[in-house]
Structures are given as structure tokens and as C-alpha cells.
Design a protein around this motif. Structure first.
Motif, mmCIF file in Angstrom:
data_model
loop_
_atom_site.group_PDB
_atom_site.id
_atom_site.type_symbol
_atom_site.label_atom_id
_atom_site.label_comp_id
_atom_site.label_asym_id
_atom_site.label_seq_id
_atom_site.Cartn_x
_atom_site.Cartn_y
_atom_site.Cartn_z
ATOM 1 N N THR A 53 0.847 -1.190 0.000
ATOM 2 C CA THR A 53 0.000 0.000 0.000
ATOM 3 C C THR A 53 0.888 1.248 0.000
ATOM 4 O OG1 THR A 53 -0.120 0.057 2.421
ATOM 5 C CG2 THR A 53 -1.928 -1.055 1.272
ATOM 6 N N TYR A 54 0.304 2.325 -0.496
ATOM 7 C CA TYR A 54 0.890 3.652 -0.360
ATOM 8 C C TYR A 54 -0.011 4.450 0.570
ATOM 9 C CZ TYR A 54 3.576 2.704 -4.612
ATOM 10 O OH TYR A 54 4.417 2.160 -5.548
ATOM 11 N N LEU A 55 0.601 5.257 1.427
ATOM 12 C CA LEU A 55 -0.165 6.213 2.210
ATOM 13 C C LEU A 55 -0.121 7.522 1.427
ATOM 14 C CD1 LEU A 55 -1.747 7.003 4.741
ATOM 15 C CD2 LEU A 55 0.444 7.629 5.787
ATOM 16 N N ILE A 56 -1.290 7.936 0.977
ATOM 17 C CA ILE A 56 -1.436 9.124 0.138
ATOM 18 C C ILE A 56 -2.185 10.185 0.940
ATOM 19 C CG2 ILE A 56 -2.534 10.028 -1.963
ATOM 20 C CD1 ILE A 56 -0.405 8.089 -2.771
ATOM 21 N N GLU A 57 -1.770 11.432 0.795
ATOM 22 C CA GLU A 57 -2.496 12.533 1.430
ATOM 23 C C GLU A 57 -3.143 13.400 0.373
ATOM 24 O OE1 GLU A 57 -1.467 16.580 3.859
ATOM 25 O OE2 GLU A 57 -0.431 14.760 4.494
ATOM 26 N N ARG A 58 -4.441 13.666 0.557
ATOM 27 C CA ARG A 58 -5.117 14.647 -0.291
ATOM 28 C C ARG A 58 -4.700 16.018 0.192
ATOM 29 N NH1 ARG A 58 -11.408 13.087 -0.816
ATOM 30 N NH2 ARG A 58 -11.483 14.666 0.799
ATOM 31 N N MET A 59 -4.137 16.814 -0.680
ATOM 32 C CA MET A 59 -3.561 18.098 -0.289
ATOM 33 C C MET A 59 -4.624 19.102 0.159
ATOM 34 S SD MET A 59 -0.369 17.422 -0.683
ATOM 35 C CE MET A 59 0.531 18.956 -0.677
ATOM 36 N N ILE A 60 -5.819 19.040 -0.399
ATOM 37 C CA ILE A 60 -6.838 20.039 -0.100
ATOM 38 C C ILE A 60 -7.322 19.979 1.351
ATOM 39 C CG2 ILE A 60 -8.827 18.643 -0.850
ATOM 40 C CD1 ILE A 60 -9.941 21.275 -2.098
ATOM 41 N N HIS A 78 -6.013 11.194 4.657
ATOM 42 C CA HIS A 78 -5.086 10.120 4.308
ATOM 43 C C HIS A 78 -5.852 8.967 3.670
ATOM 44 C CE1 HIS A 78 -1.560 11.320 7.150
ATOM 45 N NE2 HIS A 78 -1.821 12.216 6.229
ATOM 46 N N ILE A 79 -5.287 8.422 2.603
ATOM 47 C CA ILE A 79 -5.884 7.316 1.861
ATOM 48 C C ILE A 79 -4.843 6.211 1.748
ATOM 49 C CG2 ILE A 79 -6.884 6.614 -0.354
ATOM 50 C CD1 ILE A 79 -7.391 9.691 -0.820
ATOM 51 N N HIS A 80 -5.244 4.987 2.050
ATOM 52 C CA HIS A 80 -4.368 3.838 1.818
ATOM 53 C C HIS A 80 -4.689 3.291 0.429
ATOM 54 C CE1 HIS A 80 -3.815 4.070 6.186
ATOM 55 N NE2 HIS A 80 -2.645 3.533 5.910
ATOM 56 N N VAL A 81 -3.747 3.490 -0.491
ATOM 57 C CA VAL A 81 -3.926 3.063 -1.878
ATOM 58 C C VAL A 81 -3.281 1.690 -2.047
ATOM 59 C CG1 VAL A 81 -3.300 3.582 -4.265
ATOM 60 C CG2 VAL A 81 -4.052 5.423 -2.743
ATOM 61 N N ASN A 82 -4.053 0.753 -2.578
ATOM 62 C CA ASN A 82 -3.559 -0.604 -2.754
ATOM 63 C C ASN A 82 -2.621 -0.722 -3.949
ATOM 64 O OD1 ASN A 82 -5.062 -1.913 -0.619
ATOM 65 N ND2 ASN A 82 -6.863 -1.473 -1.850
ATOM 66 N N ILE A 83 -1.516 -1.426 -3.728
ATOM 67 C CA ILE A 83 -0.603 -1.805 -4.806
ATOM 68 C C ILE A 83 -0.966 -3.245 -5.140
ATOM 69 C CG2 ILE A 83 1.782 -2.110 -5.523
ATOM 70 C CD1 ILE A 83 2.505 -0.236 -3.069
ATOM 71 N N PRO A 84 -1.317 -3.540 -6.404
ATOM 72 C CA PRO A 84 -1.756 -4.891 -6.719
ATOM 73 C C PRO A 84 -0.643 -5.914 -6.510
ATOM 74 C CG PRO A 84 -1.350 -3.668 -8.732
ATOM 75 C CD PRO A 84 -1.219 -2.697 -7.589
ATOM 76 N N GLU A 85 -1.030 -7.126 -6.107
ATOM 77 C CA GLU A 85 -0.038 -8.184 -5.959
ATOM 78 C C GLU A 85 0.540 -8.513 -7.333
ATOM 79 O OE1 GLU A 85 -0.423 -11.570 -3.100
ATOM 80 O OE2 GLU A 85 -0.698 -12.676 -4.991
ATOM 81 N N PHE A 86 1.869 -8.670 -7.384
ATOM 82 C CA PHE A 86 2.512 -9.032 -8.637
ATOM 83 C C PHE A 86 3.556 -10.108 -8.392
ATOM 84 C CE2 PHE A 86 4.493 -5.194 -6.986
ATOM 85 C CZ PHE A 86 5.864 -5.425 -7.077
ATOM 86 N N ASN A 87 3.754 -10.928 -9.432
ATOM 87 C CA ASN A 87 4.693 -12.035 -9.347
ATOM 88 C C ASN A 87 6.064 -11.638 -9.839
ATOM 89 O OD1 ASN A 87 2.779 -13.958 -8.408
ATOM 90 N ND2 ASN A 87 1.963 -14.093 -10.473
ATOM 91 N N LEU A 88 7.070 -12.235 -9.233
ATOM 92 C CA LEU A 88 8.463 -12.079 -9.642
ATOM 93 C C LEU A 88 8.929 -13.490 -10.018
ATOM 94 C CD1 LEU A 88 9.428 -9.884 -6.581
ATOM 95 C CD2 LEU A 88 9.097 -9.052 -8.918
ATOM 96 N N ILE A 89 9.128 -13.719 -11.306
ATOM 97 C CA ILE A 89 9.455 -15.064 -11.788
ATOM 98 C C ILE A 89 10.573 -14.966 -12.819
ATOM 99 C CG2 ILE A 89 8.573 -17.147 -12.910
ATOM 100 C CD1 ILE A 89 5.752 -16.265 -12.067
ATOM 101 N N VAL A 90 11.640 -15.749 -12.607
ATOM 102 C CA VAL A 90 12.700 -15.780 -13.618
ATOM 103 C C VAL A 90 12.134 -16.455 -14.872
ATOM 104 C CG1 VAL A 90 14.607 -15.742 -11.975
ATOM 105 C CG2 VAL A 90 13.690 -17.920 -12.713
ATOM 106 N N PRO A 91 12.500 -15.969 -16.058
ATOM 107 C CA PRO A 91 11.902 -16.502 -17.287
ATOM 108 C C PRO A 91 12.072 -18.013 -17.474
ATOM 109 C CG PRO A 91 13.041 -14.452 -17.737
ATOM 110 C CD PRO A 91 13.353 -14.825 -16.316
ATOM 111 N N PHE A 92 13.200 -18.572 -17.061
ATOM 112 C CA PHE A 92 13.412 -20.001 -17.280
ATOM 113 C C PHE A 92 12.549 -20.873 -16.375
ATOM 114 C CE2 PHE A 92 16.963 -18.681 -14.488
ATOM 115 C CZ PHE A 92 16.785 -19.534 -13.405
#
Length: 128
Positions: free
Chosen positions: A100-107, A111-125
Motif C-alpha cells: 500500500t501507499y499512504l497518500i495525502e489529499r492536499m486540499i 489520508h488514503i491507503h492506496v492498494n498496490i496490486p499483488e505481482f509475481n516475480l518469476i525468472v523466465p526459465f
């Protein structure tokens, strides 16, 4: 590429294995990931903090939290995009990250917790 939208803030992730910095024989695998943050909301926002959960195929889990991203706390106006590249090391050729990122609305300072999607880390072979 994986993507997730939270309250009008779109986060997309692309990954790449870095064989020139890796040593599979020594169980050292290096990956980079490019994050694109698009502000589709009507508010100017600032990214304050990041919080990552990183797992490898051995079941090892790490948690990383800190200020900003790659040394910055970017301000992103409505309609603007912020991109950065970072990386991580794993002891296996397969892993995943989410967070997640903690984001602040400037106005109004909300505070908003923005989700970072799950992603895979896989060697090509390993994908055969």
C-alpha cells in the motif's frame, strides 16, 4: 502488467528479471519493478509512505515500510502520472509482492491507503 484503482488513484506494475545482477547458483535473484501511479481523482495528492509485503518460494516473508518511494514524496496533480523503478532481491526464482501507499489529499489532509496490486516475480526459465 497488473493494475488496481483505489479512490481514483491507479497503480500499475511491470516487472523484469535482472540476470546480469543475479546468481542462481548462489540463490540470488534480482528483479526490478516499474510502478506507474495515475491520479484520476479531482484532488492533488502526495505520496507519503510505502508498505510492502514480499514473499519468496521458500515461504520467507519480508515487510518493508518507509517514507516515500526511491527517496521522494511526489506530489501528483489531477490527471498527472508519476513513475519510478525500484527492485528487490530474492533467494528463489519465484516470489511475489503487494503493498500500500499512504497518500495525502492536499486540499484537506485526508489520508488514503492506496492498494498496490499483488505481482509475481518469476525468472523466465521457470515459466516453461
Amino acid at each position: 502488467m497488473v493494475t488496481k484503482i483505489t479512490e481514483g488513484i491507479k497503480v500499475s506494475v511491470e516487472t523484469e528479471y535482472q540476470p546480469e545482477y543475479s546468481s542462481p547458483v548462489q540463490s540470488h535473484f534480482v528483479f526490478t519493478y516499474k510502478i506507474t501511479i495515475e491520479n484520476h481523482s479531482e484532488f492533488t495528492i502526495q505520496l507519503l509512505r510505502r508498505h510492502w509485503f514480499i514473499s519468496d518460494a521458500n515461504g520467507i516473508r519480508k515487510e518493508v515500510e518507509g517514507e516515500g518511494v526511491v527517496g521522494k514524496q511526489p506530489v501528483i496533480e489531477p490527471g498527472q502520472v508519476h513513475q519510478y523503478v525500484s527492485g528487490c532481491n530474492l533467494k528463489t526464482g519465484i516470489g511475489k509482492m503487494r503493498g500500500t501507499y499512504l497518500i495525502e489529499r492536499m486540499i484537506d489532509g485526508k489520508h488514503i491507503h492506496v492498494n498496490i496490486p499483488e505481482f509475481n516475480l518469476i525468472v523466465p526459465f521457470r515459466m516453461n
